[in-house]
Design a protein around this motif. Structure first.
Motif, PDB file in Angstrom:
ATOM      1  N   GLY A 184       8.063 -17.215   5.912  1.00 15.44           N
ATOM      2  CA  GLY A 184       8.248 -17.203   4.464  1.00 15.44           C
ATOM      3  C   GLY A 184       7.171 -18.003   3.753  1.00 15.44           C
ATOM      4  N   MET A 185       6.835 -19.168   4.329  1.00 15.77           N
ATOM      5  CA  MET A 185       5.811 -20.014   3.700  1.00 15.77           C
ATOM      6  C   MET A 185       4.449 -19.320   3.737  1.00 15.77           C
ATOM      7  N   ILE A 186       4.115 -18.693   4.889  1.00 18.14           N
ATOM      8  CA  ILE A 186       2.825 -17.994   4.997  1.00 18.14           C
ATOM      9  C   ILE A 186       2.754 -16.869   3.958  1.00 18.14           C
ATOM     10  N   GLY A 187       3.836 -16.071   3.867  1.00 18.91           N
ATOM     11  CA  GLY A 187       3.866 -14.964   2.916  1.00 18.91           C
ATOM     12  C   GLY A 187       3.694 -15.454   1.485  1.00 18.91           C
ATOM     13  N   ALA A 188       4.406 -16.541   1.154  1.00 14.23           N
ATOM     14  CA  ALA A 188       4.345 -17.066  -0.219  1.00 14.23           C
ATOM     15  C   ALA A 188       2.942 -17.574  -0.562  1.00 14.23           C
ATOM     16  N   ILE A 189       2.243 -18.110   0.452  1.00 15.39           N
ATOM     17  CA  ILE A 189       0.900 -18.651   0.202  1.00 15.39           C
ATOM     18  C   ILE A 189      -0.133 -17.523   0.061  1.00 15.39           C
ATOM     19  N   VAL A 190      -0.044 -16.483   0.954  1.00 20.30           N
ATOM     20  CA  VAL A 190      -1.123 -15.483   0.969  1.00 20.30           C
ATOM     21  C   VAL A 190      -0.920 -14.321  -0.007  1.00 20.30           C
ATOM     22  N   VAL A 191       0.338 -14.107  -0.506  1.00 18.15           N
ATOM     23  CA  VAL A 191       0.595 -12.848  -1.222  1.00 18.15           C
ATOM     24  C   VAL A 191      -0.304 -12.647  -2.440  1.00 18.15           C
ATOM     25  N   THR A 192      -0.448 -13.647  -3.295  1.00 19.20           N
ATOM     26  CA  THR A 192      -1.216 -13.439  -4.528  1.00 19.20           C
ATOM     27  C   THR A 192      -2.700 -13.189  -4.260  1.00 19.20           C
ATOM     28  N   PRO A 193      -3.376 -14.052  -3.456  1.00 15.95           N
ATOM     29  CA  PRO A 193      -4.790 -13.739  -3.176  1.00 15.95           C
ATOM     30  C   PRO A 193      -4.982 -12.417  -2.444  1.00 15.95           C
ATOM     31  N   GLY A 212       0.825  -1.207   0.000  1.00 11.94           N
ATOM     32  CA  GLY A 212       0.000   0.000   0.000  1.00 11.94           C
ATOM     33  C   GLY A 212       0.857   1.254   0.000  1.00 11.94           C
ATOM     34  N   ALA A 213       1.890   1.282   0.857  1.00  7.00           N
ATOM     35  CA  ALA A 213       2.777   2.446   0.932  1.00  7.00           C
ATOM     36  C   ALA A 213       3.484   2.664  -0.405  1.00  7.00           C
ATOM     37  N   PHE A 214       3.904   1.567  -1.049  1.00 10.22           N
ATOM     38  CA  PHE A 214       4.588   1.668  -2.349  1.00 10.22           C
ATOM     39  C   PHE A 214       3.670   2.321  -3.378  1.00 10.22           C
ATOM     40  N   VAL A 215       2.432   1.811  -3.453  1.00  9.07           N
ATOM     41  CA  VAL A 215       1.491   2.296  -4.476  1.00  9.07           C
ATOM     42  C   VAL A 215       1.128   3.762  -4.236  1.00  9.07           C
ATOM     43  N   ILE A 216       0.885   4.127  -2.968  1.00  7.40           N
ATOM     44  CA  ILE A 216       0.469   5.503  -2.656  1.00  7.40           C
ATOM     45  C   ILE A 216       1.593   6.479  -2.986  1.00  7.40           C
ATOM     46  N   LEU A 248      -6.822  -6.706  -2.600  1.00  6.68           N
ATOM     47  CA  LEU A 248      -6.582  -5.279  -2.348  1.00  6.68           C
ATOM     48  C   LEU A 248      -6.524  -4.477  -3.648  1.00  6.68           C
ATOM     49  N   ARG A 249      -6.644  -5.166  -4.799  1.00  8.10           N
ATOM     50  CA  ARG A 249      -6.581  -4.542  -6.124  1.00  8.10           C
ATOM     51  C   ARG A 249      -5.273  -3.787  -6.340  1.00  8.10           C
ATOM     52  N   ILE A 250      -4.160  -4.356  -5.838  1.00  9.75           N
ATOM     53  CA  ILE A 250      -2.846  -3.764  -6.104  1.00  9.75           C
ATOM     54  C   ILE A 250      -2.263  -4.487  -7.310  1.00  9.75           C
ATOM     55  N   ARG A 251      -2.075  -3.739  -8.422  1.00  6.89           N
ATOM     56  CA  ARG A 251      -1.655  -4.391  -9.669  1.00  6.89           C
ATOM     57  C   ARG A 251      -0.213  -4.084 -10.041  1.00  6.89           C
ATOM     58  N   ASP A 252       0.401  -3.096  -9.375  1.00  6.59           N
ATOM     59  CA  ASP A 252       1.788  -2.729  -9.670  1.00  6.59           C
ATOM     60  C   ASP A 252       2.706  -3.894  -9.240  1.00  6.59           C
ATOM     61  N   TRP A 253       3.377  -4.549 -10.227  1.00  8.26           N
ATOM     62  CA  TRP A 253       4.219  -5.714  -9.895  1.00  8.26           C
ATOM     63  C   TRP A 253       5.368  -5.341  -8.987  1.00  8.26           C
ATOM     64  N   ARG A 254       5.838  -4.070  -9.118  1.00  4.90           N
ATOM     65  CA  ARG A 254       6.941  -3.641  -8.262  1.00  4.90           C
ATOM     66  C   ARG A 254       6.483  -3.637  -6.804  1.00  4.90           C
ATOM     67  N   ALA A 255       5.279  -3.102  -6.534  1.00  7.05           N
ATOM     68  CA  ALA A 255       4.750  -3.023  -5.170  1.00  7.05           C
ATOM     69  C   ALA A 255       4.505  -4.424  -4.604  1.00  7.05           C
ATOM     70  N   ARG A 256       3.909  -5.291  -5.420  1.00  8.61           N
ATOM     71  CA  ARG A 256       3.597  -6.656  -4.959  1.00  8.61           C
ATOM     72  C   ARG A 256       4.869  -7.414  -4.616  1.00  8.61           C
ATOM     73  N   GLY A 257       5.888  -7.293  -5.507  1.00 10.28           N
ATOM     74  CA  GLY A 257       7.146  -7.999  -5.282  1.00 10.28           C
ATOM     75  C   GLY A 257       7.900  -7.447  -4.094  1.00 10.28           C
ATOM     76  N   PHE A 258       8.024  -6.114  -4.040  1.00 13.49           N
ATOM     77  CA  PHE A 258       8.801  -5.499  -2.969  1.00 13.49           C
ATOM     78  C   PHE A 258       8.210  -5.861  -1.603  1.00 13.49           C
ATOM     79  N   ALA A 259       6.875  -5.805  -1.484  1.00 12.91           N
ATOM     80  CA  ALA A 259       6.227  -6.089  -0.202  1.00 12.91           C
ATOM     81  C   ALA A 259       6.483  -7.527   0.243  1.00 12.91           C
TER      82      ALA A 259
END
Lengths: 120, 238
Positions: free
Chosen positions: B166-175, A103-107, B180-191
């Protein structure tokens, strides 16, 4: 390869020495990472030298956690007692960190007009 | 069978057998993970740890004896941490282009990961030693073990919590990102690199190459930031 390994170990050693000298809370290898990063920025030769060896170490990074992970045999009782608590902490905290970080990245990207080029 | 007993008692006392066992267990874990299509639940480290723990129990070997052999692998965690500078250097142009969003996401994600874990753990009544063990759980394992040790936690328990995170993050990140309707691949990957280190990064590379590159940046920067942040945040709960 031996030069690259020497440089990596020297960065780690310098990091260990500096954190102890100044009483910093960060582990020595983290400072060694910062040191190697600065050296790579400063010199293209250093960057070319360490890349093959360093990538070789990183390729099997997960193998290196195994010995510490096996230490869980000494903590089975603790894991049994606090298992539910740990599960709750890890799941909630990981979901929050993912949502807040992305969220912080996108904003900030939107506020500063920093567009994702692959979007266009 | 007396000969076997003699050979065993000789081998069991030498570091070679447990060093070899560590590598064999990892190769088995990695082969199984590959066969499972690198699904997040089939983690090679988790499989190797379960196999080795069962073997130690069956042969009544102490962890100290095992570690005499395994320490040669364990030692490489330090040089591996230093080598994390390499992916960061390779992505330096991407970092410069998205500098402000990266700073914001790093600070927000890193603080949330440590603060929320300690706040919930504190509310559940975990001891100060367990909170120190928990604090670096989103950091890449080699750095997390160092942080845990310097805060007075238990590095071996931290290793297990790091892998589970790490396993929890890898499982939940995509859904989660889709919801959250975040489509920026940079934001999704970095987080996911910040919240779920190398296991999350591996997952990001499976989904999108740009997300993978940004996850690697997030993991390396978070390792540095958490090393300085964790002692300070932990101080709030003591």
């Amino acid at each position: 390869m031996i030069h690259a390994l020497t440089l990596i170990l020297a960065c780690q050693l310098a990091g260990e020495a500096l954190t102890r000298l100044f009483g910093w809370p960060a582990p020595g290898p983290v400072l060694g990472m910062a040191l190697l990063f600065v050296l790579m920025l400063a010199s293209g030769r250093v960057a070319a030298l360490v890349q093959p060896t360093g990538e070789g170490i990183l390729r099997h990074l997960s193998l290196l956690f195994v010995p510490a992970g096996v230490g869980v045999v000494g903590h089975l009782q603790q894991l049994g007692t606090y298992g539910a608590g740990f599960a709750l902490v890890l799941i909630v905290s990981t979901v929050l960190a993912l949502a807040v970080g992305a969220g912080a990245f996108v904003i900030v990207a939107r506020l500063t007009g920093n567009r994702d080029k692959s979007d266009a | 069978m007396r000969e076997f007993a003699e050979i065993w008692s000789y081998l069991a006392a030498s570091p070679l057998i447990w060093l070899t066992a560590t590598l064999i267990a990892y190769v088995i874990g990695d082969t199984l993970a590959q066969a499972a299509g690198r699904a997040p639940l089939a983690n090679p480290v988790l499989i190797a740890v379960i196999l080795l723990a069962a073997l130690l129990w069956l042969t009544r070997t102490s962890y100290a004896t095992y570690f005499e052999g395994a320490q040669f692998v364990h030692f490489l965690l330090g040089p591996a941490t230093v080598a994390l500078a390499i992916p960061l250097w390779q992505q330096r142009h991407a970092v410069r282009r998205a500098f402000l969003p990266i700073c914001a996401a790093l600070l927000a994600g890193s603080v949330t990961a440590v603060l929320s874990a300690l706040a919930i753990g504190h509310a559940l009544g975990l001891s100060p030693q367990l909170l120190a063990t928990l604090a670096p759980k989103s950091t890449t394992a080699p750095v997390a073990l160092g942080i845990s040790q310097s805060l007075g936690g238990s590095p071996t328990l931290t290793a297990v919590l790091v892998i589970l995170t790490g396993m929890i993050g890898a499982i939940v990140v995509t859904p989660l990102m889709n919801a959250l309707r975040i489509r920026d691949w940079r934001a999704r990957g970095f987080a996911v690199g910040v919240a779920a280190h190398g296991i999350g990064t591996a997952r990001a590379f499976q989904v999108n190459p740009q997300a993978g590159a940004f996850a690697g940046i997030g993991m390396a920067l978070n390792a540095m930031l958490t090393a300085f942040l964790a002692p300070w945040v932990l101080g709030l709960f003591q």
